[in-house]
Structures are given as structure tokens and as C-alpha cells.
Motif scaffolding. Structure first.
Motif, short mmCIF file in Angstrom:
data_model
loop_
_atom_site.label_atom_id
_atom_site.label_comp_id
_atom_site.label_asym_id
_atom_site.label_seq_id
_atom_site.Cartn_x
_atom_site.Cartn_y
_atom_site.Cartn_z
N VAL A 28 9.35 -18.04 -2.37
CA VAL A 28 8.58 -18.04 -3.42
C VAL A 28 8.70 -18.56 -4.32
O VAL A 28 8.55 -19.74 -4.66
N LEU A 29 10.36 -18.16 -4.90
CA LEU A 29 11.05 -18.78 -6.20
C LEU A 29 11.23 -20.17 -6.44
O LEU A 29 11.07 -20.42 -7.82
N GLN A 30 11.44 -20.64 -4.90
CA GLN A 30 11.78 -22.25 -4.82
C GLN A 30 10.44 -22.87 -5.32
O GLN A 30 10.57 -24.22 -5.95
N MET A 43 0.56 -0.98 0.21
CA MET A 43 -0.13 -0.03 0.13
C MET A 43 0.78 1.50 0.18
O MET A 43 0.44 2.28 -0.52
N SER A 44 2.20 1.31 0.71
CA SER A 44 3.11 2.51 0.82
C SER A 44 3.73 2.50 -0.19
O SER A 44 4.14 3.16 -0.82
N ASP A 45 4.10 1.44 -1.40
CA ASP A 45 5.05 1.45 -2.57
C ASP A 45 4.38 1.74 -3.98
O ASP A 45 3.50 2.00 -4.73
N ASP A 46 5.13 1.31 -4.94
CA ASP A 46 5.10 1.69 -6.41
C ASP A 46 5.69 0.01 -6.87
O ASP A 46 6.08 -0.86 -5.87
N HIS A 47 5.71 0.51 -8.25
CA HIS A 47 6.71 -0.53 -9.60
C HIS A 47 7.83 -0.79 -9.54
O HIS A 47 8.19 -1.31 -9.55
N THR A 48 8.25 0.44 -8.46
CA THR A 48 9.94 0.13 -8.18
C THR A 48 10.00 -0.56 -6.63
O THR A 48 11.49 -0.86 -6.66
N ILE A 49 9.90 -0.84 -6.47
CA ILE A 49 9.67 -0.94 -4.50
C ILE A 49 11.23 -2.27 -4.90
O ILE A 49 11.33 -2.59 -4.01
N TRP A 50 10.53 -3.47 -5.11
CA TRP A 50 10.73 -4.63 -5.11
C TRP A 50 12.10 -4.89 -5.60
O TRP A 50 12.68 -5.05 -4.77
N ALA A 51 12.79 -3.86 -6.58
CA ALA A 51 13.67 -3.82 -7.54
C ALA A 51 14.67 -3.09 -6.86
O ALA A 51 16.29 -3.43 -6.37
N ARG A 52 14.33 -1.77 -5.73
CA ARG A 52 15.36 -0.81 -4.76
C ARG A 52 15.41 -1.99 -3.83
O ARG A 52 16.07 -1.45 -2.59
N ARG A 53 14.35 -2.98 -2.81
CA ARG A 53 14.62 -3.24 -1.19
C ARG A 53 14.47 -4.31 -0.54
O ARG A 53 15.15 -5.27 -0.30
N THR A 54 15.22 -6.01 -2.34
CA THR A 54 14.91 -6.77 -2.98
C THR A 54 16.45 -6.90 -3.78
O THR A 54 16.54 -5.91 -4.84
N SER A 55 16.84 -8.45 -3.78
CA SER A 55 17.91 -8.50 -5.16
C SER A 55 17.07 -9.36 -6.06
O SER A 55 17.62 -10.14 -6.57
N ILE A 56 15.89 -9.06 -6.37
CA ILE A 56 15.10 -9.73 -7.06
C ILE A 56 15.38 -10.30 -8.38
O ILE A 56 14.91 -11.63 -8.76
N LEU A 81 2.90 -12.84 0.63
CA LEU A 81 4.50 -12.24 1.85
C LEU A 81 3.09 -11.63 2.84
O LEU A 81 2.83 -10.48 2.19
N SER A 82 2.96 -12.02 3.50
CA SER A 82 2.05 -10.83 4.67
C SER A 82 1.10 -10.30 4.47
O SER A 82 0.91 -9.07 4.40
N GLY A 83 0.21 -11.15 3.65
CA GLY A 83 -1.16 -10.26 2.91
C GLY A 83 -1.78 -9.73 4.09
O GLY A 83 -2.05 -10.28 4.96
N ALA A 84 -2.99 -8.67 3.19
CA ALA A 84 -3.52 -8.64 3.97
C ALA A 84 -5.05 -9.26 3.62
O ALA A 84 -5.79 -8.44 3.22
N VAL A 85 -4.77 -10.79 3.97
CA VAL A 85 -5.95 -11.55 3.19
C VAL A 85 -7.06 -11.60 3.67
O VAL A 85 -8.58 -11.61 3.55
N HIS A 116 6.67 -7.13 10.19
CA HIS A 116 6.02 -6.14 8.30
C HIS A 116 6.77 -5.28 7.94
O HIS A 116 6.89 -4.80 8.09
N SER A 117 8.07 -6.41 7.37
CA SER A 117 9.36 -5.58 6.93
C SER A 117 10.22 -5.91 6.15
O SER A 117 9.99 -7.12 6.00
N TRP A 118 10.90 -5.36 5.01
CA TRP A 118 11.47 -5.92 3.92
C TRP A 118 12.58 -6.76 4.24
O TRP A 118 13.76 -7.96 3.25
N ASP A 119 13.37 -7.00 5.71
CA ASP A 119 14.06 -7.59 5.66
C ASP A 119 13.24 -9.14 5.32
O ASP A 119 14.00 -10.42 5.02
N TYR A 120 12.20 -9.19 6.17
CA TYR A 120 11.19 -10.46 6.24
C TYR A 120 11.68 -11.03 4.71
O TYR A 120 11.12 -11.86 3.93
N TRP A 121 10.94 -10.06 3.81
CA TRP A 121 9.96 -10.00 2.37
C TRP A 121 11.19 -10.54 1.14
O TRP A 121 11.23 -10.95 0.34
N ASP A 122 12.96 -9.44 1.76
CA ASP A 122 13.72 -10.22 1.09
C ASP A 122 14.28 -11.78 1.28
O ASP A 122 14.27 -12.54 0.23
N GLN A 123 13.80 -12.21 2.40
CA GLN A 123 14.18 -13.47 2.43
C GLN A 123 13.04 -14.35 2.34
O GLN A 123 13.45 -15.46 0.98
#
Length: 261
Positions: free
Chosen positions: A253-255, A51-64, A148-152, A241-248
Motif C-alpha cells: 500500500v505504501l508503495q 474489529m477485534s483491535d484498537d489504535h495500538t495494533i498496527w504499531a504492535r503487529r507490523t513495522s509500520i 486489506l482483507s476488508g469487510a467490504v 485473515h492474518s497479520w503476516d499478510y497485513w504486514d506484507q
């Protein structure tokens, strides 16, 4: 890997849209990366932001880009703004855009597979909800979805917090007191699909034990288990609810994705 930012006009939204795209590249010369291409058309992961981010965030906060390199997997990271990936009550029709335009437009630009078994969707927080919502409302399109940590459990978080939060949720859902049991409720959507015997995508869901969305994730996991959905749920001690968790977890998920290894 090739990394591109694309802008294009959406007919259903009536405005210009952005998406970042990672494309497979066969290479041995990139330090720390092994590039792989599977064939003429690449399998695809649609990766949604919160909710607080945009389309650039995954590339900026992880090594996707690095994580996806040796999988031969294309990754599409579109802008969903504050839409919750819905046709908004007071705004553009984002659900229509994601269902009818996003992949079709991306395929017109890049060699991406149309086959269900090659298409996946994932996201975090608001995007975790969005990934499951889009996968369950188009189960014929996606083979797997991950939250990942979804507002399900959106019905139980819409009416809360402060007035700004409620204003945002009204703009998306209208009368958010009526979400439960309705067309935006993952519990109701999945129950209906299971009763109808629809083939569901495989679903992976995870949440940290210190996350404010933990109880909602546990409720949905219990619901999915009761319905005998193809569902994998994991909790991880000490994470919020943090990027260290989502990067991990995006590596997990990819595996987990049903790609031929």
C-alpha cells in the motif's frame, strides 16, 4: 520517526479519544532507517484497525514506523472501537468524528497537509470497510484509499455468525437487513458517485485466497470494474485473515500511494 500517543476530547462523540501518530523526522543515525521530511506540512495516511483491535495494533503487529520512515509520511492510527466507523444506531457518532474532527484535530497538533493530494486512508478487515466508506463519503478529502482483507460487502456479513455478532451489528447498523442499497452500503455509495460523475479517490483492495471475506472482496472488485472506478484489486494465494499478510500488504500500500518518490 517520532512516535506519539495522543488523547483528546471529541465533541461529536462526547468522550475522550486516543490515536497513535508517527511523524516524519529527518535523520541518518537510526539503525536500519532513513528518515525523510518533505516540507513544512507532511502528507498523511489515516490507518484504521479491525474489529477485534484498537489504535495500538498496527504499531504492535507490523513495522509500520520503519516502512513509513523514508517516505516522509505521517501516519495517524485512531481508535474506532466497534463502531464500523459509522454513526452508530445505539452509540456515538463515529462517522461524524472521522469526517469532521479527526484530521482537523490532528492538524491542530501537528504540521499536516490539508491538500487532497496529500491525504490517504487505509485499513484492514472492519477498517478496510471503514477506509473505503470514509473515502467514498468524502471523496473531496482523500486522494487514495486502501482496503486489506476488508469487510467490504457488509450487507452480506451483518446477518450471520452468533448472537453476540448480531448484537454488535445491531448496535451499529440498527436493522442490518436494510443495509443493502442504503447509506452504509459501499456498492450503493459508489454506484451513486459514478452516476453523478464525482471524482473518486484511487482505490486499492486485496485479499488472501484463504480468507473468509474473499467472496465479498471479489463481488466488490467485479462491481468496481463494471463501474470503471479507479480500482486496483489483488488476490494472494494461501493467505488468510492474518497479520503476516497485513504486514506484507501494508508495504504494498505504501508503495502504491500516489506520493512523489
Amino acid at each position: 520517526m517520532a512516535f506519539l500517543e495522543c488523547r483528546f476530547f471529541s465533541e461529536s462523540l462526547g468522550l475522550s479519544c486516543s490515536m497513535n501518530v508517527i511523524l516524519p523526522q529527518a535523520t541518518r543515525g537510526q539503525i536500519g532507517m532513513k528518515g525523510r521530511v518533505r516540507g513544512k506540512k507532511h502528507p498523511v495516511l489515516v490507518l484504521l484497525h479491525g474489529m477485534s483491535d484498537d489504535h495500538t495494533i498496527w504499531a504492535r503487529r507490523t513495522s509500520i514506523e520503519r516502512y513509513a520512515a523514508d517516505l516522509g509520511l505521517a501516519v495517524i492510527m485512531p481508535a474506532g472501537n466497534l463502531s464500523w466507523y459509522q454513526d452508530m444506531a445505539s452509540g456515538p457518532k463515529y462517522a461524524t468524528f472521522f469526517r469532521e474532527e479527526l484530521l482537523e484535530t490532528a492538524r491542530s497538533f501537528f504540521p499536516l497537509s490539508e491538500r487532497r493530494q496529500d491525504n490517504f486512508i487505509a485499513g484492514l478487515s472492519m477498517g478496510g470497510y471503514g477506509a473505503l466508506y470514509l473515502a467514498l463519503t468524502q471523496p473531496e478529502k482523500y486522494a487514495a484509499a486502501a482496503s486489506l482483507s476488508g469487510a467490504v460487502d457488509v450487507a452480506n456479513i451483518a446477518d450471520g455468525r452468533d448472537e453476540h455478532w448480531r448484537t454488535v451489528m445491531r448496535s451499529v447498523f440498527g436493522d442490518f437487513t436494510k443495509i443493502g442499497g442504503g447509506a452504509s452500503d459501499l456498492f450503493a455509495i459508489s454506484r451513486k458517485l459514478v452516476r453523478a460523475g464525482v471524482k473518486l479517490p484511487a482505490i486499492y483492495s486485496c485479499c488472501g485466497t484463504e480468507d473468509h471475506l474473499l467472496l465479498g472482496n471479489r463481488r466488490f472488485a467485479a462491481h468496481a470494474t463494471k463501474l470503471k472506478m479507479p480500482f486496483t484489486y489483488e488476490e494472494h494465494e494461501g493467505f488468510g485473515h492474518s497479520w503476516d499478510y497485513w504486514d506484507q500488504q501494508i508495504q504494498r500500500v505504501l508503495q502504491w500511494l500516489p506520493l512523489k518518490r
